[in-house]
Scaffold this active site. Structure first.
Site, PDB file in Angstrom:
ATOM      1  CD  GLU A   1      58.702  43.563  56.539  1.00  0.00           C
ATOM      2  OE1 GLU A   1      58.069  43.922  55.537  1.00  0.00           O
ATOM      3  OE2 GLU A   1      59.518  44.301  57.124  1.00  0.00           O
TER       4      GLU A   1
ATOM      5  CG  ASP B   1      62.627  44.782  47.805  1.00  0.00           C
ATOM      6  OD1 ASP B   1      62.207  45.480  48.746  1.00  0.00           O
ATOM      7  OD2 ASP B   1      61.958  43.878  47.274  1.00  0.00           O
TER       8      ASP B   1
END
Length: 135
Positions: free
Chosen positions: A82, A93
């Protein structure tokens, strides 16, 4: 349905999986239109294991390093990688990914550059790749 295509005698096997000819371990009998990602998860289910899917921020510290890291991860057994596309407000995040995005953006990394680098080095990167971006 998977069949082992590797007939060599092996010193290193993990759960019956050969690592000497990694891209040629299994022949997938798959239906037309099945993606490499579908095939990957079908294979890992057949092997009774989880997929190893590392995340790498593109462009941190630079694109050449990103490609090298991806190639090393794949060589060491990553099933799929990814690739994080840096963006300016990564509040969803954690601090490590936020910092990596900030470093990449400080070098003016662009999505077009990331995709071009991945395309140019695709032959080195034998595992499926996916990108991730939030906004």
């Amino acid at each position: 349905m998977y069949r082992s295509s590797c007939t060599a005698r092996h010193v290193v096997k993990l759960r019956g999986r050969c690592f000497c000819h990694r891209p040629h371990i299994f022949n997938l009998e798959r239906s037309p239109g099945m993606s490499s990602i579908d095939a990957l998860f079908q294979r890992t289910r057949a092997e009774g294991r989880k997929a190893f899917i590392p995340f790498v921020t593109a462009g941190d510290p630079d694109l050449a390093f990103t490609i090298d890291v991806l190639a090393t991860l794949i060589d060491r057994g990553a099933d799929l990688c990814e690739i994080g596309i840096p963006y300016s407000d990564p509040i969803a995040d954690g601090p490590v990914i936020q910092a990596s995005y900030t470093r990449a953006l400080a070098k003016n990394i662009k999505v077009e550059q990331i995709l071009h680098a991945l395309e140019q080095q695709r032959a080195r990167l034998s595992a499926p790749l996916v990108t991730m971006v939030s906004y």
